[in-house]
Design a protein around this motif. Structure first.
Motif, PDB file in Angstrom:
ATOM      1  N   ASP A 228       1.059  -0.885   0.137  1.00 36.35           N
ATOM      2  CA  ASP A 228       0.412   0.182   0.247  1.00 36.35           C
ATOM      3  C   ASP A 228       0.975   1.310   0.587  1.00 36.35           C
ATOM      4  N   VAL A 229       0.685   2.376  -1.319  1.00 29.24           N
ATOM      5  CA  VAL A 229       1.736   3.254  -1.290  1.00 29.24           C
ATOM      6  C   VAL A 229       0.698   5.051  -1.201  1.00 29.24           C
ATOM      7  N   VAL A 230       1.296   5.540   0.122  1.00 27.18           N
ATOM      8  CA  VAL A 230       0.153   6.871   0.269  1.00 27.18           C
ATOM      9  C   VAL A 230       1.990   8.344   0.193  1.00 27.18           C
ATOM     10  N   VAL A 231       0.733   9.228  -1.080  1.00 26.84           N
ATOM     11  CA  VAL A 231       1.880  10.237  -0.923  1.00 26.84           C
ATOM     12  C   VAL A 231       0.698  11.853  -0.600  1.00 26.84           C
ATOM     13  N   ASP A 232       1.762  12.215   0.273  1.00 23.46           N
ATOM     14  CA  ASP A 232       0.839  13.270   1.317  1.00 23.46           C
ATOM     15  C   ASP A 232       0.671  14.659   0.171  1.00 23.46           C
TER      16      ASP A 232
ATOM     17  N   SER B 195       5.072   3.561   2.074  1.00 23.17           N
ATOM     18  CA  SER B 195       4.766   2.490   1.878  1.00 23.17           C
ATOM     19  C   SER B 195       4.895   1.523   2.792  1.00 23.17           C
ATOM     20  N   TYR B 196       3.586   0.393   3.022  1.00 26.77           N
ATOM     21  CA  TYR B 196       3.567  -0.800   4.485  1.00 26.77           C
ATOM     22  C   TYR B 196       2.563  -2.219   3.647  1.00 26.77           C
ATOM     23  N   ILE B 197       2.591  -2.802   3.453  1.00 21.19           N
ATOM     24  CA  ILE B 197       2.593  -4.486   3.069  1.00 21.19           C
ATOM     25  C   ILE B 197       1.192  -4.433   4.031  1.00 21.19           C
TER      26      ILE B 197
ATOM     27  N   GLY C  27      -6.530  14.204   1.432  1.00 16.97           N
ATOM     28  CA  GLY C  27      -5.679  14.814   0.899  1.00 16.97           C
ATOM     29  C   GLY C  27      -4.055  14.315   0.542  1.00 16.97           C
ATOM     30  N   PHE C  28      -4.214  13.060   0.971  1.00 16.41           N
ATOM     31  CA  PHE C  28      -3.186  12.192  -0.021  1.00 16.41           C
ATOM     32  C   PHE C  28      -3.537  11.310  -0.918  1.00 16.41           C
ATOM     33  N   ALA C  29      -2.262  10.836  -1.914  1.00 17.95           N
ATOM     34  CA  ALA C  29      -2.559  10.318  -2.953  1.00 17.95           C
ATOM     35  C   ALA C  29      -2.278   8.634  -2.961  1.00 17.95           C
ATOM     36  N   HIS C  30      -3.216   7.844  -2.967  1.00 14.13           N
ATOM     37  CA  HIS C  30      -3.161   6.168  -2.350  1.00 14.13           C
ATOM     38  C   HIS C  30      -2.924   5.257  -3.539  1.00 14.13           C
ATOM     39  N   GLY C  31      -2.209   4.938  -3.365  1.00 15.71           N
ATOM     40  CA  GLY C  31      -2.691   3.298  -4.311  1.00 15.71           C
ATOM     41  C   GLY C  31      -2.391   1.589  -3.851  1.00 15.71           C
TER      42      GLY C  31
ATOM     43  N   VAL D  76      -5.657   7.117   6.217  1.00 18.53           N
ATOM     44  CA  VAL D  76      -5.113   7.332   5.273  1.00 18.53           C
ATOM     45  C   VAL D  76      -5.973   9.025   5.226  1.00 18.53           C
ATOM     46  N   PRO D  77      -5.431  10.007   5.629  1.00 17.73           N
ATOM     47  CA  PRO D  77      -6.548  11.433   5.703  1.00 17.73           C
ATOM     48  C   PRO D  77      -6.156  12.156   4.350  1.00 17.73           C
TER      49      PRO D  77
END
Length: 182
Positions: free
Chosen positions: A83-87, A100-102, A116-120, A113-114
């Motif tokens: 799992d990947v997030v970008v602020d 990123s986190y498994i 305002g974050f991109a998520h994938g 994930v708050p």
């Protein structure tokens, strides 16, 4: 429940208490009062989503903008994902940083994930069941995203290029540089 601050501001890793015996296991996946006590956040989730993916699937990086921005509480019911997030919050001290986190159906960890974050995420196993709660309703007109293979972000999705399965829509998302110039 154990709540740990991730390297990104306001993004938390949540580890529920899992009770196991000869029958199997049980854990509480969400409790509003416990969540608020451990995060300080008063979130009201209004929508639950689920996707099923095969090995190699990469979904993202997605987010909604404006009044339809969404916070998400993410977990994997079956399988394993990166799992990947970008602020993406310009006023944040972790702006444009990533984490990123498994998440697996075995570890039962969750990621908050708050807005305002991109998520994938990338499916690292077959038959992934990915579930998440949202604090706002989906709105197609507010959809946005960043290209999963953006060179500035340089995310290692842990999937060999030859095995990556990415939707046409996600392949056509803007780069970070293009998005920021809009």
């Amino acid at each position: 429940m154990t709540v740990k601050q991730s390297p990104l501001k306001d993004c938390f890793v949540i580890e529920p208490k899992v009770f196991k015996d000869e029958r199997g296991s049980f854990f509480e996946s969400f409790n509003q009062k416990t969540f608020k006590k451990n995060t300080g956040l008063d979130i009201e989730f209004v929508q639950d989503n689920q996707s099923i993916s095969q090995y190699g699937t990469i979904r993202g990086l997605h987010f909604q903008t404006g009044d339809f921005a969404q916070a998400k509480l993410i977990r994997v019911a079956k399988g394993e994902v990166l799992d990947v997030v970008v602020d993406m919050r310009p006023d944040s001290i972790t702006y444009l940083k990533q984490f990123s986190y498994i998440l697996t159906g075995e570890n039962n960890h969750q990621l908050f994930v708050p807005r305002g974050f991109a998520h994938g995420f990338a499916s690292l196993s077959d038959d992934v069941i990915f579930v998440y709660k949202c604090d706002n309703y989906y709105d197609k007109a507010s959809e946005s995203g960043i290209l999963f293979k953006d060179e500035t972000l340089n995310i290692d999705w842990k999937i060999p290029k030859k095995d990556q399965i990415v939707s046409e829509k996600d392949q056509n998302l803007p780069t970070l540089e293009t998005f920021l110039s809009l």
